[in-house]
Design a protein around this motif. Structure first.
Motif: not given
Length: 132
Positions: A104-122
């Protein structure tokens, strides 16, 4: 281990997780702070956040090193995915810790950043949520 944080780089929650991880065995950390601007500054100048991010990085490094952690710091691209890719392309990491503000506050969570990093880096990604 790569640690990605911006506004939460100095949070007690992140420091707690890093101390826990260090207590499990030898751990070297790289703290990456993307130089993202906040609010309207992002729309007018994507790189406007660099001075603030640099100050935050320096304060967080001092705090982490005072806690006995082995940590180096990097100021990254304003785009957090690009910042992570820049670092991962030139070093080897076994895990990524992403520190965010709450839902609700985090822009990064709105961008799904943790999962995107996992997918992009393996790499496995652990998310830490700061209370502030």
């Amino acid at each position: 281990m790569l640690v990605v944080a911006n506004r939460t780089a100095e949070s007690p929650e992140l420091l707690h997780v890093l101390r826990e991880r260090a207590s499990e065995g030898s751990a070297d950390f790289t703290l990456l702070v993307p130089s993202s601007a906040h609010g309207i500054r992002w729309a007018t100048d994507m790189h406007a956040g660099a001075p603030e991010a640099k100050r935050r990085l320096e304060r967080a490094l001092r705090k982490m090193q005072a806690a006995g952690l082995t940590v180096e710091g990097r100021l990254g691209d304003p785009d957090p995915i690009a910042a992570v890719q820049d670092v991962v392309n030139f070093a080897t990491f076994d895990e990524v810790i992403v520190s965010t503000l709450p839902h609700g506050v985090s822009r990064w969570l709105g961008l799904d950043l943790p999962r995107r990093i996992e997918r992009s880096t393996g790499l496995p990604v652990r998310q830490v949520t700061a209370s502030r």
